[in-house]
Design a protein around this motif. Sequence first.
Motif, PDB file in Angstrom:
ATOM      1  N   SER A  13       0.812  -1.221   0.000  1.00  0.00           N
ATOM      2  CA  SER A  13       0.000   0.000   0.000  1.00  0.00           C
ATOM      3  C   SER A  13       0.843   1.268   0.000  1.00  0.00           C
ATOM      4  CB  SER A  13      -0.918   0.003   1.223  1.00  0.00           C
ATOM      5  OG  SER A  13      -0.153  -0.033   2.422  1.00  0.00           O
ATOM      6  N   VAL A  14       2.139   1.164  -0.310  1.00  0.00           N
ATOM      7  CA  VAL A  14       3.015   2.335  -0.253  1.00  0.00           C
ATOM      8  C   VAL A  14       2.654   3.357  -1.325  1.00  0.00           C
ATOM      9  CG1 VAL A  14       5.407   3.120  -0.514  1.00  0.00           C
ATOM     10  CG2 VAL A  14       4.900   1.097   0.856  1.00  0.00           C
ATOM     11  N   LEU A  15       2.325   2.897  -2.530  1.00  0.00           N
ATOM     12  CA  LEU A  15       1.967   3.816  -3.616  1.00  0.00           C
ATOM     13  C   LEU A  15       1.041   3.109  -4.591  1.00  0.00           C
ATOM     14  CD1 LEU A  15       4.944   4.248  -6.130  1.00  0.00           C
ATOM     15  CD2 LEU A  15       4.646   2.289  -4.639  1.00  0.00           C
ATOM     16  N   PRO A  16       0.229   3.870  -5.347  1.00  0.00           N
ATOM     17  CA  PRO A  16      -0.711   3.254  -6.288  1.00  0.00           C
ATOM     18  C   PRO A  16       0.019   2.573  -7.451  1.00  0.00           C
ATOM     19  CG  PRO A  16      -1.286   5.546  -5.832  1.00  0.00           C
ATOM     20  CD  PRO A  16       0.080   5.336  -5.283  1.00  0.00           C
ATOM     21  N   ASP A  17      -0.545   1.476  -7.928  1.00  0.00           N
ATOM     22  CA  ASP A  17       0.043   0.767  -9.067  1.00  0.00           C
ATOM     23  C   ASP A  17       0.139   1.660 -10.298  1.00  0.00           C
ATOM     24  OD1 ASP A  17       0.167  -1.486  -7.476  1.00  0.00           O
ATOM     25  OD2 ASP A  17      -1.645  -2.396  -8.318  1.00  0.00           O
ATOM     26  N   ASP A  18      -0.811   2.589 -10.460  1.00  0.00           N
ATOM     27  CA  ASP A  18      -0.869   3.384 -11.684  1.00  0.00           C
ATOM     28  C   ASP A  18       0.353   4.273 -11.871  1.00  0.00           C
ATOM     29  OD1 ASP A  18      -2.560   4.097 -14.018  1.00  0.00           O
ATOM     30  OD2 ASP A  18      -2.430   6.118 -13.139  1.00  0.00           O
ATOM     31  N   VAL A  19       1.110   4.521 -10.805  1.00  0.00           N
ATOM     32  CA  VAL A  19       2.352   5.280 -10.946  1.00  0.00           C
ATOM     33  C   VAL A  19       3.290   4.584 -11.930  1.00  0.00           C
ATOM     34  CG1 VAL A  19       4.419   6.086  -9.732  1.00  0.00           C
ATOM     35  CG2 VAL A  19       2.168   6.312  -8.661  1.00  0.00           C
ATOM     36  N   TYR A  20       3.298   3.250 -11.917  1.00  0.00           N
ATOM     37  CA  TYR A  20       4.175   2.492 -12.810  1.00  0.00           C
ATOM     38  C   TYR A  20       3.716   2.610 -14.262  1.00  0.00           C
ATOM     39  CZ  TYR A  20       6.400   0.585  -8.699  1.00  0.00           C
ATOM     40  OH  TYR A  20       7.104   0.455  -7.531  1.00  0.00           O
ATOM     41  N   ARG A  21       2.413   2.660 -14.479  1.00  0.00           N
ATOM     42  CA  ARG A  21       1.922   2.851 -15.859  1.00  0.00           C
ATOM     43  C   ARG A  21       2.358   4.213 -16.388  1.00  0.00           C
ATOM     44  NH1 ARG A  21      -1.470   5.849 -18.207  1.00  0.00           N
ATOM     45  NH2 ARG A  21      -2.269   6.666 -16.230  1.00  0.00           N
ATOM     46  N   ARG A  22       2.173   5.243 -15.573  1.00  0.00           N
ATOM     47  CA  ARG A  22       2.509   6.594 -16.016  1.00  0.00           C
ATOM     48  C   ARG A  22       4.009   6.742 -16.264  1.00  0.00           C
ATOM     49  NH1 ARG A  22       1.722  10.871 -12.879  1.00  0.00           N
ATOM     50  NH2 ARG A  22       1.570   9.810 -10.858  1.00  0.00           N
ATOM     51  N   LEU A  23       4.813   6.222 -15.355  1.00  0.00           N
ATOM     52  CA  LEU A  23       6.261   6.318 -15.543  1.00  0.00           C
ATOM     53  C   LEU A  23       6.709   5.575 -16.799  1.00  0.00           C
ATOM     54  CD1 LEU A  23       7.899   5.932 -12.009  1.00  0.00           C
ATOM     55  CD2 LEU A  23       8.187   7.844 -13.607  1.00  0.00           C
ATOM     56  N   ALA A  24       6.211   4.347 -16.963  1.00  0.00           N
ATOM     57  CA  ALA A  24       6.600   3.570 -18.139  1.00  0.00           C
ATOM     58  C   ALA A  24       6.196   4.291 -19.418  1.00  0.00           C
ATOM     59  CB  ALA A  24       5.966   2.180 -18.073  1.00  0.00           C
TER      60      ALA A  24
ATOM     61  N   GLY B 214       1.796   0.780 -19.796  1.00  0.00           N
ATOM     62  CA  GLY B 214       2.549   1.945 -20.235  1.00  0.00           C
ATOM     63  C   GLY B 214       3.530   1.629 -21.346  1.00  0.00           C
ATOM     64  N   GLY B 215       4.021   0.381 -21.378  1.00  0.00           N
ATOM     65  CA  GLY B 215       4.971  -0.047 -22.398  1.00  0.00           C
ATOM     66  C   GLY B 215       6.398  -0.028 -21.890  1.00  0.00           C
ATOM     67  N   VAL B 216       7.110  -1.178 -21.998  1.00  0.00           N
ATOM     68  CA  VAL B 216       8.486  -1.271 -21.505  1.00  0.00           C
ATOM     69  C   VAL B 216       9.346  -2.019 -22.515  1.00  0.00           C
ATOM     70  CG1 VAL B 216       7.729  -1.261 -19.099  1.00  0.00           C
ATOM     71  CG2 VAL B 216       8.096  -3.446 -20.245  1.00  0.00           C
ATOM     72  N   ARG B 217      10.658  -1.794 -22.417  1.00  0.00           N
ATOM     73  CA  ARG B 217      11.595  -2.504 -23.294  1.00  0.00           C
ATOM     74  C   ARG B 217      11.701  -3.960 -22.892  1.00  0.00           C
ATOM     75  NH1 ARG B 217      13.967  -5.594 -25.593  1.00  0.00           N
ATOM     76  NH2 ARG B 217      15.928  -5.485 -26.765  1.00  0.00           N
ATOM     77  N   LEU B 218      11.757  -4.226 -21.586  1.00  0.00           N
ATOM     78  CA  LEU B 218      11.947  -5.600 -21.136  1.00  0.00           C
ATOM     79  C   LEU B 218      11.291  -5.792 -19.779  1.00  0.00           C
ATOM     80  CD1 LEU B 218      15.166  -7.699 -21.475  1.00  0.00           C
ATOM     81  CD2 LEU B 218      13.963  -7.677 -19.308  1.00  0.00           C
ATOM     82  N   ALA B 219      10.585  -6.901 -19.629  1.00  0.00           N
ATOM     83  CA  ALA B 219       9.990  -7.274 -18.347  1.00  0.00           C
ATOM     84  C   ALA B 219      10.618  -8.575 -17.877  1.00  0.00           C
ATOM     85  CB  ALA B 219       8.476  -7.437 -18.479  1.00  0.00           C
ATOM     86  N   LYS B 220      11.129  -8.571 -16.648  1.00  0.00           N
ATOM     87  CA  LYS B 220      11.646  -9.798 -16.041  1.00  0.00           C
ATOM     88  C   LYS B 220      10.668 -10.214 -14.955  1.00  0.00           C
ATOM     89  CE  LYS B 220      13.928 -11.903 -12.517  1.00  0.00           C
ATOM     90  NZ  LYS B 220      13.530 -11.873 -11.073  1.00  0.00           N
ATOM     91  N   VAL B 221      10.275 -11.475 -14.967  1.00  0.00           N
ATOM     92  CA  VAL B 221       9.324 -11.980 -13.986  1.00  0.00           C
ATOM     93  C   VAL B 221       9.708 -13.402 -13.632  1.00  0.00           C
ATOM     94  CG1 VAL B 221       7.709 -12.765 -15.768  1.00  0.00           C
ATOM     95  CG2 VAL B 221       6.862 -12.284 -13.462  1.00  0.00           C
ATOM     96  N   SER B 222       9.525 -13.786 -12.384  1.00  0.00           N
ATOM     97  CA  SER B 222       9.792 -15.175 -12.000  1.00  0.00           C
ATOM     98  C   SER B 222       8.579 -16.033 -12.320  1.00  0.00           C
ATOM     99  CB  SER B 222      10.119 -15.277 -10.508  1.00  0.00           C
ATOM    100  OG  SER B 222       8.976 -15.021  -9.725  1.00  0.00           O
TER     101      SER B 222
END
Length: 326
Positions: free
Chosen positions: A136-147, A172-180
């Motif tokens: 709950s530190v920050l809204p998820d949408d911050v990551y969309r806007r930044l990306a 938002g769109g990214v060059r590369l996503a790393k996920v486990s």
Amino acid sequence: MPDVTIFAPSPLLTVTVEGDSSGTDLHLHAGGQGVWQSRMLQTLGCDVTICSVLTGESGRVVRHLLEDDGVTVHAVQREGRGAAYVHDRRSGERVEIVELPGDPLSRHELDELYTITVREAMTADVVLLSGPVGESVLPDDVYRRLAADLTAAGRTVIVDLAGGRLAAALEGGVRLAKVSESELEPSDAARERSADELIAAATRLRDRGARSVVVTRAGHPSLLVDGDVVSTVRGPVMEEVDASGAGDSFTAALAAALADGEALHDAVALAAAAGALNVTRHGLGTGDSEAIRRLRSQVEITRVGGEHGAQLSPDDLAARLEVDER
């Protein structure tokens, strides 16, 4: 040296108790995903800038620890309860004593952090978006806007996120996503997935906004989806001491290599080597640059596809992947 900017919204203060028959030691470090990534980036020769919010007494200590390590810190300083943990490792295993997620960020603090991140990202070779400890530190949408904003500005954006934060960044769109592997479908994390399910899940992430996707899999070759090409990545198998931080080392090495202008396959090979070496150490996000670069020669990347670039069906891709794992 290549320059990497890390969005690390809420670093934490880590307190670890260790000891043996000769006595007990207390270790204080800056921590959190972005901080652990910064350690590996520095190991591999990158200049690192961290953009964050530092809270209260623990935040002031974190700033000093980061700057003492040579990290450039641009932060919103505020009062309140900062993120922190106390772990006891005297038994040889990590035992959680206290874990504090820290106070959520206010609208004003988010605005300031966003501006700082955009400003610093404009001169970076790569921008790495990492997550906070608390949900709950920050809204998820911050990551969309930044990306979206950084990608539109021509920045190379890499994310190592999960759940809603990953979904937002992909939008938002990214060059590369790393996920486990365990983070692909959190609600079904306990079930072992077949190879075709993994390929389909990684391809869906690509279709949702990542040009390339890397899925790391403990004990099995990682999976790389780059456009329409699927490859397996088999790293060296090392005796495990502590797997914590291996994923952050993997992501940081990816960022370091791409910031240095290396091709994606070479970057993924370096990442696999960094993750493999990290499990042999107690320190999170730590390693040795020369050891990692020499281990890279032990990484095998195999394209899963037909001859002369022909694409296979999902079933054929899955069959090829399972053969490679054996």
